[in-house]
Write an enzyme that holds these catalytic residues in place. Structure first.
Site, PDB file in Angstrom:
ATOM      1  N   HIS A 166      -0.555  -4.087  13.882  1.00  0.00           N
ATOM      2  CA  HIS A 166       0.048  -2.674  13.978  1.00  0.00           C
ATOM      3  C   HIS A 166       1.291  -2.905  14.394  1.00  0.00           C
ATOM      4  O   HIS A 166       1.689  -3.331  15.551  1.00  0.00           O
ATOM      5  CB  HIS A 166      -0.869  -1.899  14.715  1.00  0.00           C
ATOM      6  N   ARG A 167       2.559  -2.733  13.539  1.00  0.00           N
ATOM      7  CA  ARG A 167       3.998  -2.922  13.800  1.00  0.00           C
ATOM      8  C   ARG A 167       4.234  -4.111  14.102  1.00  0.00           C
ATOM      9  O   ARG A 167       5.223  -4.457  15.124  1.00  0.00           O
ATOM     10  CB  ARG A 167       4.556  -1.805  14.819  1.00  0.00           C
TER      11      ARG A 167
ATOM     12  N   ASP B 155       6.762   0.431   9.570  1.00  0.00           N
ATOM     13  CA  ASP B 155       7.093   1.905   9.400  1.00  0.00           C
ATOM     14  C   ASP B 155       8.484   1.746   8.608  1.00  0.00           C
ATOM     15  O   ASP B 155       9.482   1.295   9.243  1.00  0.00           O
ATOM     16  CB  ASP B 155       7.079   2.191  10.844  1.00  0.00           C
TER      17      ASP B 155
ATOM     18  N   LYS C  53       7.225   6.562   6.986  1.00  0.00           N
ATOM     19  CA  LYS C  53       7.215   7.455   8.086  1.00  0.00           C
ATOM     20  C   LYS C  53       7.949   8.490   8.114  1.00  0.00           C
ATOM     21  O   LYS C  53       8.962   8.505   7.606  1.00  0.00           O
ATOM     22  CB  LYS C  53       7.631   6.570   9.168  1.00  0.00           C
TER      23      LYS C  53
ATOM     24  N   ASP D 234      -2.996  -3.491  17.804  1.00  0.00           N
ATOM     25  CA  ASP D 234      -1.714  -4.195  18.548  1.00  0.00           C
ATOM     26  C   ASP D 234      -1.872  -5.665  18.932  1.00  0.00           C
ATOM     27  O   ASP D 234      -1.324  -6.264  19.180  1.00  0.00           O
ATOM     28  CB  ASP D 234      -1.047  -3.371  19.696  1.00  0.00           C
TER      29      ASP D 234
ATOM     30  N   GLU E 254       1.635  -4.350   9.741  1.00  0.00           N
ATOM     31  CA  GLU E 254       1.843  -3.063   9.316  1.00  0.00           C
ATOM     32  C   GLU E 254       3.288  -2.619   9.783  1.00  0.00           C
ATOM     33  O   GLU E 254       3.741  -3.012  10.572  1.00  0.00           O
ATOM     34  CB  GLU E 254       0.840  -1.831   9.880  1.00  0.00           C
TER      35      GLU E 254
ATOM     36  N   HIS F  35       9.784   2.839  13.913  1.00  0.00           N
ATOM     37  CA  HIS F  35       8.505   3.850  14.046  1.00  0.00           C
ATOM     38  C   HIS F  35       8.910   5.221  14.453  1.00  0.00           C
ATOM     39  O   HIS F  35       8.716   6.096  13.663  1.00  0.00           O
ATOM     40  CB  HIS F  35       7.455   3.454  15.144  1.00  0.00           C
TER      41      HIS F  35
ATOM     42  N   GLU G  36       4.105   1.651   5.697  1.00  0.00           N
ATOM     43  CA  GLU G  36       3.738   3.399   6.113  1.00  0.00           C
ATOM     44  C   GLU G  36       4.982   3.811   5.527  1.00  0.00           C
ATOM     45  O   GLU G  36       6.214   3.457   6.448  1.00  0.00           O
ATOM     46  CB  GLU G  36       3.347   3.404   7.521  1.00  0.00           C
TER      47      GLU G  36
HETATM   48  O1  G3P Z   1      -1.375   2.310  10.170  1.00  0.00           O
HETATM   49  C1  G3P Z   1      -1.628   3.266  11.180  1.00  0.00           C
HETATM   50  C2  G3P Z   1      -0.714   3.787  12.342  1.00  0.00           C
HETATM   51  O2  G3P Z   1       0.642   3.238  12.094  1.00  0.00           O
HETATM   52  C3  G3P Z   1      -0.453   4.991  12.190  1.00  0.00           C
HETATM   53  O3  G3P Z   1       0.078   5.662  13.162  1.00  0.00           O
HETATM   54  O4  G3P Z   1       1.931   6.459  14.727  1.00  0.00           O
HETATM   55  O5  G3P Z   1       1.330   4.263  14.645  1.00  0.00           O
HETATM   56  O6  G3P Z   1       2.310   4.919  12.746  1.00  0.00           O
HETATM   57  P1  G3P Z   1       1.430   5.286  13.890  1.00  0.00           P
HETATM   58 CA    CA Z   2       2.736   3.086  11.298  1.00  0.00          CA
END
Ligand code: G3P
Ligand code: CA
Length: 272
Positions: free
Chosen positions: A40-41, A69, A143, A266, A67, A82, A141
């Protein structure tokens, strides 16, 4: 269900487990659950989110996906960050959409986490496609796409330029909380997997799931919304489920029990 996902799964099951051999397609699932690990990120528990340091670490930790953004600068460059301001994750201030690429690129995107990461930059979308294409899956994503009219077209153009818009490249997915944006992405990239990010229980009803399946291949809820029934329903509609954001081993364990297809975390090492 749309596109090739269900068909591909069905065909490979039939080829791998022919019924005349008396082997049932679901047998290996009993002992071996294949889960996609989505960093995640990047591996953002260990390195500053949405930076090359975090993405490289995710690859090193053998994640299946990173992942990212995607947002857009004032002068039209697609960058990875993000928040809709640079305040939390850089040494600058201001809205992403009010700053030029040159202004954003000057910022330090690492020191806020640790001096060790001083000098990390806000990467561009293109830089990351170039660097990680073929090395790791990319969960993209969009965003707050409502802030950046036309961003779907720009993302689609870059994916096409890097030949990442074809079904054989299943490990590139476009997702968003903004469902209209994802309908648009589906029109622009008809052969690519699309994901919907879910954070409201109103979007977990059978009717809602059926509607999502008209244009999405991934149904991706927050882990607080996950039940085994929800996962089963999404599967019945031909969608895979990747859930977020696992930040503890207990949450990872819970999601494994719920039989999701991917865990967005994470800490990619918690899943292994
Ligand atoms: O990939 C899911 C997640 O990234 C969504 O929430 O706020 O971390 O971008 P957020
Ligand atoms: Ca995200």
């Amino acid at each position: 269900m749309k596109k090739m996902l269900g068909l591909a799964v069905g065909l490979s099951a039939a080829l791998l487990f022919p019924s005349h051999l008396g082997v049932q397609a679901n047998e290996p699932e009993k002992n071996h659950q294949k889960i996609d690990i989505v960093a995640h990120r990047g591996a953002s528990g260990y390195a500053p989110e949405n930076t090359i340091a975090a993405f490289d670490l995710a690859v090193k930790m053998k994640s299946d996906y990173i992942e990212i953004d995607v947002q857009r600068t004032k002068d039209g460059k697609l960058v990875l960050i993000h928040d809709t301001t640079v305040d939390r994750t850089t040494d600058g201030t201001g809205k992403v959409g009010d700053l030029t690429y040159k202004e954003i690129r000057r910022l330090d995107a690492g020191s806020w986490m640790s001096e060790k990461f001083k000098g990390e930059k806000v990467p561009t979308f293109e830089e990351v496609l170039k660097r990680y294409k073929g090395k790791v899956g990319i969960l993209i994503e969009l965003k707050s796409p409502e802030l950046y009219p036309g961003i779907e077209e720009e993302v689609a153009e870059l994916l096409k330029a890097y030949h990442l818009d074809k079904p054989r490249n299943e490990k590139v997915i476009v997702q968003s909380f903004n469902f209209n944006s994802m309908k648009r992405a589906d029109q622009l990239l008809p052969r690519m997997p699309i994901g919907v990010l879910i954070n409201r229980s109103a979007d977990t009803t059978d009717a809602a799931i059926e509607q999502f399946s008209a244009y999405a291949e991934y149904y991706n809820p927050s882990y607080g919304l996950i039940t085994e029934e929800l996962v089963t329903k999404a599967h019945e509609e031909g969608m895979k489920v990747q859930s977020w954001t696992a930040r503890s081993k207990e949450t990872v364990q819970f999601l494994l029990q719920m039989k999701v297809d991917g865990i967005i975390t994470d800490y990619p090492d918690y899943v292994r």
